[in-house]
Design a protein around this motif. Structure first.
Motif, PDB file in Angstrom:
ATOM      1  N   ALA A 108       0.832  -1.211   0.000  1.00  0.00           N
ATOM      2  CA  ALA A 108       0.000   0.000   0.000  1.00  0.00           C
ATOM      3  C   ALA A 108       0.864   1.257   0.000  1.00  0.00           C
ATOM      4  O   ALA A 108       0.580   2.221  -0.725  1.00  0.00           O
ATOM      5  CB  ALA A 108      -0.929  -0.009   1.214  1.00  0.00           C
ATOM      6  N   ALA A 109       1.929   1.251   0.800  1.00  0.00           N
ATOM      7  CA  ALA A 109       2.811   2.420   0.864  1.00  0.00           C
ATOM      8  C   ALA A 109       3.504   2.652  -0.475  1.00  0.00           C
ATOM      9  O   ALA A 109       3.672   3.796  -0.911  1.00  0.00           O
ATOM     10  CB  ALA A 109       3.844   2.235   1.967  1.00  0.00           C
ATOM     11  N   ALA A 110       3.900   1.575  -1.141  1.00  0.00           N
ATOM     12  CA  ALA A 110       4.523   1.706  -2.459  1.00  0.00           C
ATOM     13  C   ALA A 110       3.534   2.292  -3.458  1.00  0.00           C
ATOM     14  O   ALA A 110       3.893   3.152  -4.274  1.00  0.00           O
ATOM     15  CB  ALA A 110       5.035   0.358  -2.936  1.00  0.00           C
ATOM     16  N   GLN A 111       2.293   1.852  -3.396  1.00  0.00           N
ATOM     17  CA  GLN A 111       1.279   2.418  -4.285  1.00  0.00           C
ATOM     18  C   GLN A 111       1.114   3.908  -4.046  1.00  0.00           C
ATOM     19  O   GLN A 111       1.029   4.700  -4.990  1.00  0.00           O
ATOM     20  CB  GLN A 111      -0.060   1.709  -4.065  1.00  0.00           C
ATOM     21  N   GLY A 112       1.054   4.314  -2.778  1.00  0.00           N
ATOM     22  CA  GLY A 112       0.907   5.732  -2.465  1.00  0.00           C
ATOM     23  C   GLY A 112       2.089   6.546  -2.945  1.00  0.00           C
ATOM     24  O   GLY A 112       1.925   7.611  -3.565  1.00  0.00           O
ATOM     25  N   SER A 113       3.302   6.069  -2.684  1.00  0.00           N
ATOM     26  CA  SER A 113       4.506   6.787  -3.098  1.00  0.00           C
ATOM     27  C   SER A 113       4.582   6.908  -4.611  1.00  0.00           C
ATOM     28  O   SER A 113       4.870   7.977  -5.157  1.00  0.00           O
ATOM     29  CB  SER A 113       5.743   6.055  -2.569  1.00  0.00           C
ATOM     30  N   LEU A 114       4.325   5.802  -5.303  1.00  0.00           N
ATOM     31  CA  LEU A 114       4.397   5.800  -6.762  1.00  0.00           C
ATOM     32  C   LEU A 114       3.317   6.683  -7.382  1.00  0.00           C
ATOM     33  O   LEU A 114       3.570   7.408  -8.343  1.00  0.00           O
ATOM     34  CB  LEU A 114       4.267   4.366  -7.277  1.00  0.00           C
ATOM     35  N   ALA A 115       2.104   6.616  -6.831  1.00  0.00           N
ATOM     36  CA  ALA A 115       1.001   7.402  -7.384  1.00  0.00           C
ATOM     37  C   ALA A 115       1.293   8.891  -7.278  1.00  0.00           C
ATOM     38  O   ALA A 115       1.065   9.657  -8.229  1.00  0.00           O
ATOM     39  CB  ALA A 115      -0.305   7.056  -6.668  1.00  0.00           C
ATOM     40  N   MET A 116       1.814   9.321  -6.136  1.00  0.00           N
ATOM     41  CA  MET A 116       2.094  10.743  -5.950  1.00  0.00           C
ATOM     42  C   MET A 116       3.171  11.218  -6.917  1.00  0.00           C
ATOM     43  O   MET A 116       3.065  12.305  -7.508  1.00  0.00           O
ATOM     44  CB  MET A 116       2.530  10.996  -4.508  1.00  0.00           C
ATOM     45  N   MET A 117       4.205  10.404  -7.085  1.00  0.00           N
ATOM     46  CA  MET A 117       5.263  10.796  -8.013  1.00  0.00           C
ATOM     47  C   MET A 117       4.779  10.777  -9.453  1.00  0.00           C
ATOM     48  O   MET A 117       5.042  11.711 -10.219  1.00  0.00           O
ATOM     49  CB  MET A 117       6.463   9.864  -7.850  1.00  0.00           C
ATOM     50  N   ALA A 118       4.082   9.710  -9.845  1.00  0.00           N
ATOM     51  CA  ALA A 118       3.667   9.569 -11.245  1.00  0.00           C
ATOM     52  C   ALA A 118       2.734  10.682 -11.675  1.00  0.00           C
ATOM     53  O   ALA A 118       2.890  11.247 -12.761  1.00  0.00           O
ATOM     54  CB  ALA A 118       2.999   8.209 -11.454  1.00  0.00           C
ATOM     55  N   ARG A 119       1.776  11.038 -10.824  1.00  0.00           N
ATOM     56  CA  ARG A 119       0.840  12.098 -11.211  1.00  0.00           C
ATOM     57  C   ARG A 119       1.519  13.461 -11.221  1.00  0.00           C
ATOM     58  O   ARG A 119       0.971  14.432 -11.754  1.00  0.00           O
ATOM     59  CB  ARG A 119      -0.386  12.101 -10.291  1.00  0.00           C
ATOM     60  N   GLY A 120       2.734  13.542 -10.682  1.00  0.00           N
ATOM     61  CA  GLY A 120       3.512  14.779 -10.696  1.00  0.00           C
ATOM     62  C   GLY A 120       4.661  14.761 -11.673  1.00  0.00           C
ATOM     63  O   GLY A 120       5.599  15.559 -11.534  1.00  0.00           O
ATOM     64  N   GLY A 431      -3.905  15.197 -15.068  1.00  0.00           N
ATOM     65  CA  GLY A 431      -3.545  15.178 -13.659  1.00  0.00           C
ATOM     66  C   GLY A 431      -3.988  13.966 -12.879  1.00  0.00           C
ATOM     67  O   GLY A 431      -3.747  13.889 -11.670  1.00  0.00           O
ATOM     68  N   ARG A 432      -4.619  12.993 -13.527  1.00  0.00           N
ATOM     69  CA  ARG A 432      -5.093  11.791 -12.832  1.00  0.00           C
ATOM     70  C   ARG A 432      -4.430  10.561 -13.439  1.00  0.00           C
ATOM     71  O   ARG A 432      -4.176  10.485 -14.639  1.00  0.00           O
ATOM     72  CB  ARG A 432      -6.608  11.646 -12.962  1.00  0.00           C
ATOM     73  N   LEU A 433      -4.176   9.577 -12.599  1.00  0.00           N
ATOM     74  CA  LEU A 433      -3.588   8.331 -13.065  1.00  0.00           C
ATOM     75  C   LEU A 433      -4.580   7.555 -13.922  1.00  0.00           C
ATOM     76  O   LEU A 433      -5.761   7.434 -13.567  1.00  0.00           O
ATOM     77  CB  LEU A 433      -3.180   7.470 -11.873  1.00  0.00           C
ATOM     78  N   ARG A 434      -4.094   7.019 -15.022  1.00  0.00           N
ATOM     79  CA  ARG A 434      -4.907   6.128 -15.843  1.00  0.00           C
ATOM     80  C   ARG A 434      -4.717   4.672 -15.439  1.00  0.00           C
ATOM     81  O   ARG A 434      -5.482   3.802 -15.857  1.00  0.00           O
ATOM     82  CB  ARG A 434      -4.540   6.282 -17.325  1.00  0.00           C
ATOM     83  N   THR A 435      -3.693   4.395 -14.644  1.00  0.00           N
ATOM     84  CA  THR A 435      -3.315   3.017 -14.348  1.00  0.00           C
ATOM     85  C   THR A 435      -3.674   2.574 -12.938  1.00  0.00           C
ATOM     86  O   THR A 435      -3.391   1.433 -12.563  1.00  0.00           O
ATOM     87  CB  THR A 435      -1.798   2.858 -14.535  1.00  0.00           C
ATOM     88  N   ALA A 436      -4.271   3.449 -12.150  1.00  0.00           N
ATOM     89  CA  ALA A 436      -4.570   3.098 -10.758  1.00  0.00           C
ATOM     90  C   ALA A 436      -5.723   3.947 -10.242  1.00  0.00           C
ATOM     91  O   ALA A 436      -5.999   5.032 -10.766  1.00  0.00           O
ATOM     92  CB  ALA A 436      -3.329   3.309  -9.878  1.00  0.00           C
ATOM     93  N   ASP A 437      -6.359   3.457  -9.196  1.00  0.00           N
ATOM     94  CA  ASP A 437      -7.462   4.147  -8.532  1.00  0.00           C
ATOM     95  C   ASP A 437      -6.879   4.979  -7.389  1.00  0.00           C
ATOM     96  O   ASP A 437      -6.586   4.445  -6.313  1.00  0.00           O
ATOM     97  CB  ASP A 437      -8.466   3.115  -8.015  1.00  0.00           C
ATOM     98  N   GLU A 438      -6.708   6.274  -7.615  1.00  0.00           N
ATOM     99  CA  GLU A 438      -6.092   7.120  -6.598  1.00  0.00           C
ATOM    100  C   GLU A 438      -6.881   7.129  -5.295  1.00  0.00           C
ATOM    101  O   GLU A 438      -6.305   7.080  -4.200  1.00  0.00           O
ATOM    102  CB  GLU A 438      -5.952   8.554  -7.121  1.00  0.00           C
ATOM    103  N   ASP A 439      -8.187   7.192  -5.385  1.00  0.00           N
ATOM    104  CA  ASP A 439      -9.005   7.233  -4.171  1.00  0.00           C
ATOM    105  C   ASP A 439      -8.902   5.914  -3.405  1.00  0.00           C
ATOM    106  O   ASP A 439      -8.845   5.898  -2.167  1.00  0.00           O
ATOM    107  CB  ASP A 439     -10.460   7.536  -4.522  1.00  0.00           C
ATOM    108  N   GLY A 440      -8.860   4.813  -4.148  1.00  0.00           N
ATOM    109  CA  GLY A 440      -8.698   3.516  -3.500  1.00  0.00           C
ATOM    110  C   GLY A 440      -7.349   3.399  -2.817  1.00  0.00           C
ATOM    111  O   GLY A 440      -7.249   2.840  -1.711  1.00  0.00           O
ATOM    112  N   ILE A 441      -6.304   3.927  -3.454  1.00  0.00           N
ATOM    113  CA  ILE A 441      -4.976   3.909  -2.845  1.00  0.00           C
ATOM    114  C   ILE A 441      -4.966   4.759  -1.576  1.00  0.00           C
ATOM    115  O   ILE A 441      -4.374   4.375  -0.558  1.00  0.00           O
ATOM    116  CB  ILE A 441      -3.921   4.407  -3.849  1.00  0.00           C
ATOM    117  N   ALA A 442      -5.619   5.914  -1.615  1.00  0.00           N
ATOM    118  CA  ALA A 442      -5.682   6.769  -0.424  1.00  0.00           C
ATOM    119  C   ALA A 442      -6.335   6.032   0.741  1.00  0.00           C
ATOM    120  O   ALA A 442      -5.860   6.094   1.883  1.00  0.00           O
ATOM    121  CB  ALA A 442      -6.438   8.053  -0.743  1.00  0.00           C
ATOM    122  N   ARG A 443      -7.428   5.329   0.453  1.00  0.00           N
ATOM    123  CA  ARG A 443      -8.099   4.570   1.521  1.00  0.00           C
ATOM    124  C   ARG A 443      -7.202   3.457   2.057  1.00  0.00           C
ATOM    125  O   ARG A 443      -7.116   3.234   3.273  1.00  0.00           O
ATOM    126  CB  ARG A 443      -9.412   3.995   1.009  1.00  0.00           C
TER     127      ARG A 443
END
Length: 459
Positions: A108-120, A431-443
């Motif tokens: 889960a932490a890897a998903q959060g870290s990767l999502a924040m970087m990728a969308r930026g 500005g949104r990921l096409r490869t992951a559910d950002e809201d699901g990752i946040a939860r």
């Protein structure tokens, strides 16, 4: 054979970050499959075959994708703790919590870290993971899986620690490995996940944590293992004055001399931070081609100091940018480091001549690719290179009145990412990921952060 599919991007400013820093006020890029086929000023050539998509990028700046050279993904679920500590006190405060991580938490932490970087705007990420509590599951596999699913190019620096509290180290004894176990697990990770192909999405590096959490023998044998396998080496170096004092007390020499004595200087090595380096240290890095991951936000958060980046660059040392772990850089976004690298270094002795906006962009792109050993493939926009690039929107309120788009990107507010491509595949849209559910990752990250906090509270 199926015809190559082309994407044409037109009407954007382009900062290629090639050897000549070529820029176009209005130009085009043609992506053919997973590579850049052509680019230049004006409109794309007529008569291109099998064009499956055309993008009108008016108002945008195209740059190479950002390359992150230092991170600790697991720390995503311990953000906002120990906020007024220096490095050693911060580690002492957080190691008891980190020693309780497990596979679901790390994934889960890897998903959060990767999502924040990728969308930026990050297209190539790395993770230095070195905490492997006994019975915690397949932590390396969890991180690799998260990066693969996100669609980000990735280097896992498989870390290790064998100096626990009983041996004078900082981490709890049950969170460290034996020397033999660390080496065996590292080699297994390389054999399972490392891809040697030029367009590899996953590579592995050998990465014992730091001089104060690793034995000298693990340092030596890790270097031998990496070179026997033909892969890169990574560790922390010269981050704080306390580390320098520790090295002198324990080894009778400073960090750079210690690293050289253990085989840890060379073109296949890069180190995080390198804040406290004298002229002799910088010369040694330049002579050996040893790279540096500059992490300005984390260095400020932990009051470590200001790295001598202008001097490193002047000496020819390869330098890239790093987010560092999000327990010491809560934003977790590499775009922030472009701006902070420029601003923080101007507080040093070189003042306004320390770094330019274009040098900052180079640190975050080509510099990072060079540090990771991938400058032949990524880090600049050139025909034949892999199609890792970002379209930054520059015509909104935040940037529209700045004539120079590179200055706007580096000095302005975080620019919106309209599109980010990795290997020719679009992973971010508006500005949104096409490869992951950002809201699901946040939860998921919130739930795992709470579970870890509860376990740590139980002692």
């Amino acid at each position: 054979m199926e015809a190559v599919r082309r994407t044409v991007i037109e009407n954007c400013a382009i900062a290629t970050v090639d050897a000549k820093d070529t820029e176009y006020a209005s130009g085009y890029l043609v992506l053919a499959g997973h590579r850049i086929e052509s680019l230049g000023a004006g409109r794309a050539p007529e008569g291109l075959e099998n064009v499956v998509r055309r993008i009108d990028a008016t108002g945008h700046l195209a740059t190479p994708g950002l390359v992150n050279t230092h991170h600790h993904f697991y720390q995503w679920i311990t953000r906002g703790l120990a906020t007024d500590h220096n490095l050693f006190d911060w580690l002492v405060a957080l190691y008891p919590t980190w020693a309780r991580i497990d596979e679901p938490m790390v994934h889960a932490a890897a998903q959060g870290s990767l999502a924040m970087m990728a969308r930026g705007g990050v297209t190539t990420a790395m993770d230095h993971h070195y905490v492997f509590p006994r019975g915690s599951g397949d932590l390396s596999g969890a991180v690799v899986r998260a990066a693969r699913d996100m669609g980000v190019r990735f280097t896992l620096a498989r870390g290790s620690m064998d100096r626990g509290e009983k041996d004078g180290g900082l981490p709890p004894d049950f969170a460290v490995e034996t020397l033999d176990d660390a080496l065996a697990a590292t080699e297994e990770t390389v054999r399972e996940h490392h891809d040697t192909s030029c367009d590899a999405m996953t590579r592995i590096a050998v990465a014992p944590c730091s001089p104060f959490s690793v034995s000298t023998e693990l340092m030596r044998q890790s270097a031998e293992l990496a070179r026997g396998l033909g892969i890169r080496l990574h560790t922390h170096g010269s981050e704080t004055v306390e580390e320098e004092a520790f090295c002198h007390e324990l080894f009778g020499m400073g960090p750079t001399d210690y690293f050289e004595s253990t085989g840890w200087l060379g073109e296949d090595v890069w180190m995080a931070h390198c804040v406290h380096m004298n002229d002799s240290d910088i010369a040694a890095f330049a002579r050996t081609g040893t790279g540096v991951a500059h992490c300005p936000s984390s260095n400020a958060r932990l009051a470590a100091g200001i790295a001598r980046v202008p001097d490193l660059l002047a000496a020819g040392v390869p330098v890239g940018l790093g987010v560092d772990g999000t327990a010491s850089n809560e934003s977790g976004e590499l775009h922030t480091e472009l701006r902070n690298a420029l601003l923080v270094n101007r507080l040093g002795p070189h003042r306004e001549a320390a770094l330019t906006a274009r040098q900052a962009l180079r640190l975050g792109t080509h510099g990072g690719a060079r540090v990771l050993g991938r400058a032949a493939e990524i880090g600049s926009l050139e025909p034949g290179k892999l199609a890792d690039l970002v379209l930054w929107r520059m015509d909104t309120l935040a940037h529209a009145s700045i004539a120079d788009p590179v200055a706007a990107l580096v000095l302005g507010a975080a620019a919106p990412v309209t599109a980010s491509f990795v290997n020719g595949r679009q992973i971010v849209e508006e500005g949104r990921l096409r490869t992951a559910d950002e809201d699901g990752i946040a939860r998921a990250t919130r739930a795992q952060a709470r579970r870890l906090a509860a376990l740590a509270a139980q002692g």
